[in-house]
Design a protein around this motif. Structure first.
Motif, PDB file in Angstrom:
ATOM      1  N   VAL A 178       0.862  -1.171   0.000  1.00 30.03           N
ATOM      2  CA  VAL A 178       0.000   0.000   0.000  1.00 30.03           C
ATOM      3  C   VAL A 178       0.904   1.227   0.000  1.00 30.03           C
ATOM      4  N   SER A 179       0.618   2.120  -0.909  1.00 29.95           N
ATOM      5  CA  SER A 179       1.412   3.340  -0.980  1.00 29.95           C
ATOM      6  C   SER A 179       0.519   4.540  -0.707  1.00 29.95           C
ATOM      7  N   LYS A 180       1.151   5.656  -0.365  1.00 29.34           N
ATOM      8  CA  LYS A 180       0.391   6.886  -0.145  1.00 29.34           C
ATOM      9  C   LYS A 180      -0.318   7.299  -1.426  1.00 29.34           C
ATOM     10  N   GLU A 181       0.341   7.065  -2.584  1.00 27.77           N
ATOM     11  CA  GLU A 181      -0.262   7.407  -3.859  1.00 27.77           C
ATOM     12  C   GLU A 181      -1.538   6.604  -4.093  1.00 27.77           C
ATOM     13  N   ARG A 182      -1.506   5.312  -3.771  1.00 29.87           N
ATOM     14  CA  ARG A 182      -2.683   4.453  -3.952  1.00 29.87           C
ATOM     15  C   ARG A 182      -3.806   4.876  -3.015  1.00 29.87           C
ATOM     16  N   ILE A 183      -3.462   5.229  -1.802  1.00 28.67           N
ATOM     17  CA  ILE A 183      -4.465   5.689  -0.840  1.00 28.67           C
ATOM     18  C   ILE A 183      -5.115   6.970  -1.348  1.00 28.67           C
ATOM     19  N   MET A 184      -4.308   7.903  -1.850  1.00 28.93           N
ATOM     20  CA  MET A 184      -4.841   9.158  -2.369  1.00 28.93           C
ATOM     21  C   MET A 184      -5.709   8.916  -3.604  1.00 28.93           C
ATOM     22  N   GLU A 185      -5.309   7.971  -4.456  1.00 29.45           N
ATOM     23  CA  GLU A 185      -6.099   7.626  -5.640  1.00 29.45           C
ATOM     24  C   GLU A 185      -7.460   7.074  -5.238  1.00 29.45           C
ATOM     25  N   LEU A 186      -7.474   6.168  -4.266  1.00 28.07           N
ATOM     26  CA  LEU A 186      -8.734   5.596  -3.791  1.00 28.07           C
ATOM     27  C   LEU A 186      -9.611   6.662  -3.153  1.00 28.07           C
ATOM     28  N   LYS A 187      -8.990   7.550  -2.382  1.00 25.74           N
ATOM     29  CA  LYS A 187      -9.757   8.632  -1.745  1.00 25.74           C
ATOM     30  C   LYS A 187     -10.375   9.529  -2.810  1.00 25.74           C
ATOM     31  N   SER A 188      -9.615   9.844  -3.831  1.00 23.63           N
ATOM     32  CA  SER A 188     -10.115  10.687  -4.915  1.00 23.63           C
ATOM     33  C   SER A 188     -11.282  10.017  -5.643  1.00 23.63           C
ATOM     34  N   GLN A 189     -11.135   8.712  -5.926  1.00 25.63           N
ATOM     35  CA  GLN A 189     -12.213   7.972  -6.590  1.00 25.63           C
ATOM     36  C   GLN A 189     -13.465   7.953  -5.721  1.00 25.63           C
ATOM     37  N   TYR A 190     -13.303   7.757  -4.420  1.00 28.35           N
ATOM     38  CA  TYR A 190     -14.447   7.741  -3.509  1.00 28.35           C
ATOM     39  C   TYR A 190     -15.136   9.105  -3.500  1.00 28.35           C
ATOM     40  N   GLU A 191     -14.348  10.181  -3.448  1.00 25.84           N
ATOM     41  CA  GLU A 191     -14.927  11.518  -3.445  1.00 25.84           C
ATOM     42  C   GLU A 191     -15.678  11.800  -4.750  1.00 25.84           C
ATOM     43  N   MET A 192     -15.119  11.344  -5.877  1.00 23.67           N
ATOM     44  CA  MET A 192     -15.805  11.524  -7.162  1.00 23.67           C
ATOM     45  C   MET A 192     -17.113  10.745  -7.178  1.00 23.67           C
ATOM     46  N   PHE A 193     -17.116   9.544  -6.601  1.00 25.16           N
ATOM     47  CA  PHE A 193     -18.344   8.747  -6.551  1.00 25.16           C
ATOM     48  C   PHE A 193     -19.387   9.438  -5.684  1.00 25.16           C
ATOM     49  N   ARG A 194     -18.978   9.990  -4.547  1.00 23.32           N
ATOM     50  CA  ARG A 194     -19.927  10.698  -3.677  1.00 23.32           C
ATOM     51  C   ARG A 194     -20.504  11.917  -4.403  1.00 23.32           C
ATOM     52  N   GLU A 195     -19.657  12.619  -5.168  1.00 26.24           N
ATOM     53  CA  GLU A 195     -20.131  13.763  -5.948  1.00 26.24           C
ATOM     54  C   GLU A 195     -21.129  13.312  -7.007  1.00 26.24           C
ATOM     55  N   LEU A 196     -20.819  12.183  -7.655  1.00 27.15           N
ATOM     56  CA  LEU A 196     -21.747  11.613  -8.636  1.00 27.15           C
ATOM     57  C   LEU A 196     -23.082  11.310  -7.972  1.00 27.15           C
ATOM     58  N   GLN A 197     -23.036  10.684  -6.816  1.00 28.97           N
ATOM     59  CA  GLN A 197     -24.275  10.340  -6.121  1.00 28.97           C
ATOM     60  C   GLN A 197     -25.099  11.587  -5.832  1.00 28.97           C
ATOM     61  N   GLN A 198     -24.436  12.654  -5.400  1.00 25.62           N
ATOM     62  CA  GLN A 198     -25.154  13.878  -5.047  1.00 25.62           C
ATOM     63  C   GLN A 198     -25.664  14.631  -6.270  1.00 25.62           C
ATOM     64  N   LYS A 199     -24.918  14.618  -7.383  1.00 23.58           N
ATOM     65  CA  LYS A 199     -25.259  15.443  -8.533  1.00 23.58           C
ATOM     66  C   LYS A 199     -26.003  14.713  -9.642  1.00 23.58           C
ATOM     67  N   VAL A 200     -25.845  13.394  -9.734  1.00 25.63           N
ATOM     68  CA  VAL A 200     -26.426  12.658 -10.862  1.00 25.63           C
ATOM     69  C   VAL A 200     -27.523  11.689 -10.426  1.00 25.63           C
ATOM     70  N   LEU A 201     -27.288  10.951  -9.360  1.00 26.13           N
ATOM     71  CA  LEU A 201     -28.280   9.964  -8.932  1.00 26.13           C
ATOM     72  C   LEU A 201     -29.402  10.650  -8.152  1.00 26.13           C
ATOM     73  N   GLU A 202     -30.632  10.365  -8.545  1.00 30.46           N
ATOM     74  CA  GLU A 202     -31.794  10.979  -7.909  1.00 30.46           C
ATOM     75  C   GLU A 202     -32.398  10.034  -6.873  1.00 30.46           C
ATOM     76  N   LYS A 203     -32.588  10.573  -5.665  1.00 28.93           N
ATOM     77  CA  LYS A 203     -33.218   9.789  -4.612  1.00 28.93           C
ATOM     78  C   LYS A 203     -34.631   9.413  -5.031  1.00 28.93           C
ATOM     79  N   ASP A 204     -35.035   8.208  -4.721  1.00 27.96           N
ATOM     80  CA  ASP A 204     -36.349   7.631  -5.043  1.00 27.96           C
ATOM     81  C   ASP A 204     -36.539   7.377  -6.531  1.00 27.96           C
ATOM     82  N   VAL A 205     -35.531   7.662  -7.355  1.00 28.26           N
ATOM     83  CA  VAL A 205     -35.555   7.313  -8.778  1.00 28.26           C
ATOM     84  C   VAL A 205     -34.427   6.323  -9.053  1.00 28.26           C
ATOM     85  N   ASP A 206     -33.211   6.691  -8.658  1.00 29.63           N
ATOM     86  CA  ASP A 206     -32.034   5.856  -8.902  1.00 29.63           C
ATOM     87  C   ASP A 206     -31.634   5.040  -7.667  1.00 29.63           C
ATOM     88  N   TYR A 207     -32.036   5.484  -6.511  1.00 34.08           N
ATOM     89  CA  TYR A 207     -31.771   4.744  -5.277  1.00 34.08           C
ATOM     90  C   TYR A 207     -32.815   5.143  -4.238  1.00 34.08           C
TER      91      TYR A 207
END
Length: 95
Positions: free
Chosen positions: A9-38
């Motif tokens: 495990v490297s710091k770079e890999r941890i930062m990459e995973l954190k970035s991907q998670y943050e992008m997914f959370r942003e996607l959930q908030q901006k693209v996925l609609e509650k009661d439509v998509d989840y």
């Protein structure tokens, strides 16, 4: 006897995973609609929300995944037809 080795495990890999998670959370908030998509299935309002088909389709497009359907069970009689499918998501390179 061969030792069980943990993946490096490297710091770079941890930062990459954190970035991907943050992008997914942003996607959930901006693209996925509650009661439509989840949301919560009918009659259940506790625990974690469930991803609906429309949300899964959006995620499939976002990650450029290709659904491949396989028939796992097939029942056909004169008055009854039933098919069970398994969906495997693959990347554009087939993995």
């Amino acid at each position: 006897m061969e030792e069980n080795k943990l993946p490096m495990v490297s710091k770079e890999r941890i930062m990459e995973l954190k970035s991907q998670y943050e992008m997914f959370r942003e996607l959930q908030q901006k693209v996925l609609e509650k009661d439509v998509d989840y949301g919560y299935p009918a009659g259940r309002r506790s625990g974690k929300p469930t991803l609906y088909k429309s949300g899964a389709e959006k995620l499939t497009r976002l990650f450029s995944l290709i659904p491949v359907f396989e028939v796992t069970r097939q029942v056909e009689t004169d008055d009854f037809i039933c098919y069970t499918f398994k969906c495997v998501l693959k990347t554009t390179n087939g993995t």
